[in-house]
Design a protein around this motif. Structure first.
Motif, PDB file in Angstrom:
ATOM      1  N   ALA A   8      -2.195  -0.494  -6.564  1.00 43.42           N
ATOM      2  CA  ALA A   8      -3.661  -0.535  -6.611  1.00 43.42           C
ATOM      3  C   ALA A   8      -4.174  -1.956  -6.372  1.00 43.42           C
ATOM      4  N   ALA A   9      -3.439  -2.950  -6.834  1.00 42.01           N
ATOM      5  CA  ALA A   9      -3.858  -4.336  -6.626  1.00 42.01           C
ATOM      6  C   ALA A   9      -3.903  -4.680  -5.141  1.00 42.01           C
ATOM      7  N   ALA A  10      -3.018  -4.072  -4.358  1.00 41.03           N
ATOM      8  CA  ALA A  10      -3.008  -4.312  -2.912  1.00 41.03           C
ATOM      9  C   ALA A  10      -4.297  -3.782  -2.288  1.00 41.03           C
ATOM     10  N   LEU A  11      -4.728  -2.608  -2.723  1.00 43.36           N
ATOM     11  CA  LEU A  11      -5.982  -2.053  -2.196  1.00 43.36           C
ATOM     12  C   LEU A  11      -7.144  -2.967  -2.556  1.00 43.36           C
ATOM     13  N   GLY A  12      -7.158  -3.487  -3.778  1.00 45.47           N
ATOM     14  CA  GLY A  12      -8.210  -4.418  -4.181  1.00 45.47           C
ATOM     15  C   GLY A  12      -8.214  -5.681  -3.335  1.00 45.47           C
ATOM     16  N   GLU A  13      -7.029  -6.204  -3.054  1.00 43.91           N
ATOM     17  CA  GLU A  13      -6.912  -7.399  -2.224  1.00 43.91           C
ATOM     18  C   GLU A  13      -7.377  -7.114  -0.792  1.00 43.91           C
ATOM     19  N   LEU A  14      -6.973  -5.965  -0.271  1.00 45.40           N
ATOM     20  CA  LEU A  14      -7.395  -5.567   1.076  1.00 45.40           C
ATOM     21  C   LEU A  14      -8.915  -5.410   1.125  1.00 45.40           C
ATOM     22  N   TYR A  15      -9.465  -4.780   0.095  1.00 43.54           N
ATOM     23  CA  TYR A  15     -10.921  -4.593   0.025  1.00 43.54           C
ATOM     24  C   TYR A  15     -11.631  -5.944  -0.001  1.00 43.54           C
ATOM     25  N   ASP A  16     -11.160  -6.847  -0.827  1.00 41.71           N
ATOM     26  CA  ASP A  16     -11.781  -8.169  -0.912  1.00 41.71           C
ATOM     27  C   ASP A  16     -11.763  -8.879   0.437  1.00 41.71           C
ATOM     28  N   ARG A  17     -10.688  -8.686   1.163  1.00 34.91           N
ATOM     29  CA  ARG A  17     -10.535  -9.380   2.435  1.00 34.91           C
ATOM     30  C   ARG A  17     -11.359  -8.746   3.557  1.00 34.91           C
ATOM     31  N   PHE A  18     -11.459  -7.413   3.587  1.00 38.20           N
ATOM     32  CA  PHE A  18     -12.050  -6.745   4.738  1.00 38.20           C
ATOM     33  C   PHE A  18     -13.329  -5.946   4.475  1.00 38.20           C
ATOM     34  N   ALA A  19     -13.795  -5.870   3.241  1.00 42.06           N
ATOM     35  CA  ALA A  19     -14.974  -5.042   2.947  1.00 42.06           C
ATOM     36  C   ALA A  19     -16.206  -5.497   3.724  1.00 42.06           C
TER      37      ALA A  19
ATOM     38  N   VAL B 285      -7.212   4.328   4.134  1.00 43.27           N
ATOM     39  CA  VAL B 285      -6.124   3.343   4.078  1.00 43.27           C
ATOM     40  C   VAL B 285      -5.246   3.616   2.858  1.00 43.27           C
ATOM     41  N   TRP B 286      -5.858   3.902   1.722  1.00 40.67           N
ATOM     42  CA  TRP B 286      -5.114   4.162   0.495  1.00 40.67           C
ATOM     43  C   TRP B 286      -4.274   5.432   0.608  1.00 40.67           C
ATOM     44  N   GLU B 287      -4.853   6.465   1.196  1.00 37.72           N
ATOM     45  CA  GLU B 287      -4.162   7.756   1.301  1.00 37.72           C
ATOM     46  C   GLU B 287      -3.150   7.804   2.447  1.00 37.72           C
ATOM     47  N   ASN B 288      -3.316   6.954   3.450  1.00 38.07           N
ATOM     48  CA  ASN B 288      -2.459   6.975   4.641  1.00 38.07           C
ATOM     49  C   ASN B 288      -1.971   5.580   5.022  1.00 38.07           C
ATOM     50  N   PRO B 289      -1.312   4.863   4.126  1.00 36.54           N
ATOM     51  CA  PRO B 289      -0.902   3.501   4.466  1.00 36.54           C
ATOM     52  C   PRO B 289       0.092   3.447   5.623  1.00 36.54           C
ATOM     53  N   ASP B 290       0.853   4.510   5.826  1.00 35.59           N
ATOM     54  CA  ASP B 290       1.831   4.518   6.917  1.00 35.59           C
ATOM     55  C   ASP B 290       1.192   4.761   8.279  1.00 35.59           C
ATOM     56  N   ALA B 291      -0.098   5.070   8.305  1.00 36.99           N
ATOM     57  CA  ALA B 291      -0.793   5.237   9.580  1.00 36.99           C
ATOM     58  C   ALA B 291      -0.912   3.896  10.315  1.00 36.99           C
TER      59      ALA B 291
ATOM     60  N   LEU C  36       0.832  -1.204   0.000  1.00 32.86           N
ATOM     61  CA  LEU C  36       0.000   0.000   0.000  1.00 32.86           C
ATOM     62  C   LEU C  36       0.869   1.257   0.000  1.00 32.86           C
ATOM     63  N   ALA C  37       1.941   1.223   0.777  1.00 32.25           N
ATOM     64  CA  ALA C  37       2.845   2.377   0.841  1.00 32.25           C
ATOM     65  C   ALA C  37       3.504   2.642  -0.519  1.00 32.25           C
ATOM     66  N   ARG C  38       3.721   1.576  -1.313  1.00 33.88           N
ATOM     67  CA  ARG C  38       4.279   1.744  -2.660  1.00 33.88           C
ATOM     68  C   ARG C  38       3.216   2.200  -3.666  1.00 33.88           C
ATOM     69  N   GLY C  39       1.957   2.229  -3.247  1.00 32.97           N
ATOM     70  CA  GLY C  39       0.891   2.672  -4.136  1.00 32.97           C
ATOM     71  C   GLY C  39       0.367   1.603  -5.070  1.00 32.97           C
TER      72      GLY C  39
END
Length: 193
Positions: A23-34, A62-68, A18-21
């Motif tokens: 987009a596939a990671a965000l999709g995977e995270l969404y699939d897992r936690f939506a 999460v997408w805008e602040n992955p380092d949080a 996510l920190a590298r930006g």
């Protein structure tokens, strides 16, 4: 997790992606936690459209602040649930405060009671979703199908002692839902924000 400073590998890798930006990671995270995010938001707000909005907000944050997210503080799932809870409670407070101002019905104590009730219900949902499948299955049989421990043992093909143990452990976990935000409660997800 064996040690607090050793988060699961998937959580660390996801945070890095996510920190590298990616987009596939965000999709995977969404699939897992939506479904978790939407379910918790809906439990707090009691409104499908509002829960949809909170779900969008959580994943945008999460997408805008992955380092949080700090993997050393606990699992990514818990961080996402905590973020969801905080945003949903903020929305609930804002909505209910606006209604109090416009209608003049109710008090701030009523609002805080509603927030506490919604928080406990959401935490209970989170606990049930997070508990091991054998405990969840035993609780579902006992609660939804009104099975006693003997019937639960037969349905799960385990000993009666094992059925009692699973029910006891599951109920002990659930009993912590009302402790959210109180001194001594477990860190991570919980509290009224």
């Amino acid at each position: 997790m064996a040690k607090k400073d050793a988060p699961p590998r998937w959580d660390r890798k996801m945070q890095q992606r996510l920190a590298r930006g990616e987009a596939a990671a965000l999709g995977e995270l969404y699939d897992r936690f939506a479904s978790l995010v939407h379910g918790l938001a809906h439990r707090v707000l009691g409104d499908e459209r509002a829960a949809d909005g909170i779900t969008r907000e959580v994943f945008a944050h999460v997408w805008e602040n992955p380092d949080a997210y700090d993997p050393k503080q606990g699992p990514l799932r818990t961080w996402v649930a905590t973020l969801t809870h905080r945003l949903a409670v903020q929305r609930l407070r804002a909505t209910e405060t606006a209604a109090l101002t416009q209608e003049g019905h109710g008090t701030t104590e009523d609002l805080e009671r509603k927030v506490r009730h919604a928080s406990v219900a959401a935490r209970a949902d989170y606990i049930v979703q997070s508990m091991p499948a054998p405990l969840r299955a035993a609780l579902e049989l006992a609660y939804f199908q009104r099975r006693d421990y003997r019937q639960t043992a037969a349905d799960l093909d385990v000993t009666e002692d094992e059925a009692r143990r699973r029910l006891r452990l599951g109920l002990q976990l659930l009993s912590t839902a009302h402790d959210a935000g109180t001194p001594g409660s477990p860190p991570g997800y919980g509290g009224a924000a």
